[in-house]
Design an enzyme around this catalytic site. Sequence first.
Site, PDB file in Angstrom:
ATOM      1  N   LYS B  77       0.725  -1.133  -0.169  1.00 38.72           N
ATOM      2  CA  LYS B  77       0.037   0.084   0.133  1.00 38.72           C
ATOM      3  C   LYS B  77       0.931   1.254  -0.023  1.00 38.72           C
ATOM      4  O   LYS B  77       1.901   1.113   0.445  1.00 38.72           O
ATOM      5  CB  LYS B  77      -0.865   0.123   1.219  1.00 38.72           C
ATOM      6  CG  LYS B  77      -1.913   1.126   1.343  1.00 38.72           C
ATOM      7  CD  LYS B  77      -2.747   0.894   2.614  1.00 38.72           C
ATOM      8  CE  LYS B  77      -3.953   1.997   2.706  1.00 38.72           C
ATOM      9  NZ  LYS B  77      -4.763   1.676   3.908  1.00 38.72           N
ATOM     10  N   SER B 152      -9.661   1.603   3.410  1.00 40.28           N
ATOM     11  CA  SER B 152      -8.783   2.418   2.384  1.00 40.28           C
ATOM     12  C   SER B 152      -7.724   1.617   1.517  1.00 40.28           C
ATOM     13  O   SER B 152      -7.482   2.035   0.323  1.00 40.28           O
ATOM     14  CB  SER B 152      -8.027   3.343   2.931  1.00 40.28           C
ATOM     15  OG  SER B 152      -7.231   2.919   4.098  1.00 40.28           O
ATOM     16  N   SER B 176      -9.657  -0.768   7.248  1.00 35.28           N
ATOM     17  CA  SER B 176      -9.129  -0.485   5.745  1.00 35.28           C
ATOM     18  C   SER B 176      -8.493  -1.751   5.207  1.00 35.28           C
ATOM     19  O   SER B 176      -8.021  -1.806   3.949  1.00 35.28           O
ATOM     20  CB  SER B 176      -8.025   0.723   6.034  1.00 35.28           C
ATOM     21  OG  SER B 176      -8.804   1.706   6.202  1.00 35.28           O
TER      22      SER B 176
END
Lengths: 94, 488, 475
Positions: B77, B152, B176
Amino acid sequence: MIDVKLVDYLAGLSRLELREGEKQAMTAGLEQIVAYMDVLNKLDTAGVEPMSHVFPVKNVLREDEAAPSQDRGELLAGSPAGDTEAFLVPQAVE
Amino acid sequence: MELRELTALELGAAIKRGEVSVKEAARAALDAIAARDGALNAFITVTGERALERADKLQPGARDAQSPLYGVPMALKDNICTKGVRTTCASKILGEFAPPYSAAAADALEGAGAVSLGKLNMDEFAMGSTSETSFYGPVRNPWDLSRVPGGSSGGAAAAVAAGMGWYAVGSDTGGSIRQPAAHCGVTGMKPTYGAVSRYGLIAYASSLDQIGPLCRDAADCAAVLDALMGRDPRDATSLDGGYGRLLEGLTGDIRGMRVGLPAECFGEGLDGEVRAAVLRAAGVLKGRGAQVVELSFPVLEYAVPAYYIIAAAEASSNLSRFDGVKYGWRAERYDGLTDLYRKTRTQGFGAEVKRRILLGAFVLSAGYYDAYYKKALQVKAVIKGAFDEAFRQCDLLLAPVAPTTAPRLGGSLSDPLKMYLSDIYTVPVNLAGLPALSMPCGFDGKGLPIGGQLIGPHFGEGRLLNAAHAFQMDTDYHKRAPEGGNLV
Amino acid sequence: MTWETVIGLETHVELATRTKIFCSCTTEFGGEPNTRCCPVCTGMPGTLPVLNKRVLEFAVKAGLALNCEITRYSRFDRKNYFYPDLPKAYQISQLYLPIAREGTVSIRTQAGDKTIRIHELHMEEDAGKLVHDPWTGQTRCDYNRCGVPLIEIVTEPDFRTADEVIAYLEKLKETLQYLGVSDCKMQEGSLRCDVNLSVRPLGGGALGTRTETKNLNSFKAIARAIDYEARRQVELIGEGKRVVQETRRWDENKDATYAMRSKEDAQDYRYFPEPDIPPIELSQDYLDGLRGAQPELAEAKRERYRAHYGLPEYDCRMITSDKALAAFFEGLVALGAPPKQSANWIMGEVLGALSARGMEPKDMRLTPPTLARLIERVGAGTVNRNTAVKVFEAVFDADGDVDAYVREHGLEQVNDNSLVRDAAARALEANPQSAADYKGGKEKALGFLVGQVMRELKGRADPQAVNAALRELLG
């Protein structure tokens, strides 16, 4: 409770600028969210110690032993305004 | 052999046996990215050349590799710092920021022989539940391109679901990892707070953030966590959980395990198909010898407001350092120092980030601290206490991950409060610092994946993974892959 | 109307640790800009603070020495504000649970003895340095000082005069130096002081509106700023105006304070508990250990020197003015040197030699055994006092060998009475006029004759013995 004046104040604290239209929408949005947060008042928390750290971990310390610092060039490489020695900003010293 | 169908562990084993070269694996992943990421937008940065070079470097060590993930292509990420590789947090304000250091998690995986394919798209600064707030454009759900992948860590979930890498590492502040894993049909885990070092994870809410894996199945999650977990002297909040090797604990034997179903998590607001799928999952676990216990979690409704107060407060402070001085992007025109800050931040942050910064400034500001921030910390203590009570009655909890399956693109951001409320099943876990995972447990009528959430007590990762592993021995939801996505 | 000045102090002291408070960069003063920095102290994204063990130890030691209540469960908080010397845009400090509270410092001024109450003592990180470059119109940010550990010591508004403030600061400095927790060098900024001052009609009543004055770089500046600011406030009130609560800056050149541009959000720092640093819980054992290891402080030493060694007040103050000097004195006495003579040597030759070289006592190479030997030889009469001063100069820089030097340079005192008598006789013979003068009642002439004898004996004779020999010969 949340009004445009307060949002202006918070924006100032946060170093953000809101255009007029944006400001109204942000005020309404925050008003709605904060009103919802008031649901917390239903829960009696008298005498409950606020919990800043979820674990009973404490006293995490390091020895006072020096390690080499980072290469200055590497630290400054990503600066949007700097030279080979320092980060630069508009006049900040009175 | 169809590489795409292998799990990370199976690919690692094939590489070790010499049946697949590290480069072949990396090429396959890069080909998938080339073929699919134009539509999905899961990656912000693809480091193809680096990956191939790395593959060459790793190849000689493959046969004697200790790590079961040696040579397996993966991605991080984009809020996890990678030395010399652009790390953007999906924000304009970080610009071309290439950190002069790597996150502890990135280092740990490199040590385990990972081949990084690049950096994954996300909600800007991990603030969002849809992966639509990225400066680099929204991520799309591989199961249905008209839908969001969740957030997210949406890029991470979409990449794994679409075969663009065998696993991904994301972060979970309020769901997330788990929620996008649920929406994309992959297995994702948020470990105990402190289990994985946060050093180099660009902070959203420091007391809630935790790094974790998104994988094809529970066994892959165990392997990735084995590489990631451990005390790091650079992160004072990191802990030694004394886990041993999680992978070795996956026996699938869950006889006698007490699985708690909190009544409040199956009440109003939960989609019927999701409820049915999660309850069926309880049945599967029961079928393997677990005991299902019904219990009450009465403070659930307080979790979302407490979470958003604490997360926004910490975010408003954590994001203050982005000011156009030391790194990242600086506004082109400004008049003096204060204006430099204002212009840079106003133009550099997106709307959702600004909203949370303002909310955070509000709950901490003079006159409001006690009513909001302090109150939220008290509620946090109450929620932690409620979990302690629940774990006296059961060994782990089973709950939905999200109230619905993946929503359509563009439907969420206009009503932020509604979006926040959809985090109801995931945020309590972060407040209490607990481990939890999301595993695929069904599909709705539209063919969208449904996730079931297992929540454990502190350091209960082994128990959770074993339960998920047992579930996955009897089901095949985790093995299904989207067929190129439903184009709209 | 007579006015009373009410003053409280906030003093920032840099701790003498090797490394910064939250990272392993060195704290050494100076260095090229941004060369003592790392991703942590420059606030790079994703980096985390880890507390330096010695910072905690030093802060607790300081708290104990200032008679504070040590906070058994303490924490750090974030203080949020934007300024380019603060790369994270928050300072890690302590608001809610400072490490120490409610202490006292006793001071002595001409007006008498007084106790100043300490409100609290907390740990925090220092900020960087900004240097304005007039050529480019830009400010340059140097983060070398970012993360240098500080303790901030806040007093109650207990001071009424500049004298009291200076006495307190001197006491504070002495105490912290004795503890070894700070070198307290104002010129290098390792001790910095902000003055909170208000005025009110003499006799008490509510406190007036206060101002905070910064940029005070010397005791002299502090005293002058206090006088200036008190006068300014009294004049304002006299003119029917109001004192504004604000931060003011001392201008050394203009001998005046002026209002700083108010920071927009100076009042709203949005403090909250620092999530990245776990709390600190101190055990009784830890505190007992530090309490037991506290060194004897200057005041106790002075008392002991008076009581045990009978040293005058002045000598006690001089010797304890520096920890290294006091240790040197105690070294001499431990080796058997008479206390008063030791004190005289220290106040005379030692301090003289140090000041001539611009040195600090702690950097002196001369050791107690060397000076003790010299004092011993003077006492034994094998080196006379004047010669000893020369020997001292010779051995001072490299801690030389006293006996070897005396031997090699033939400086042993001539204690052979016949030699002295012969030399005295020769001097009288060579200076008949002086001899006559003396006999004629001019006492002064004897001094000249003593000088002549000493010269002949190369200064090695005991002046008393020479004196006696001359008097005897002169009848």
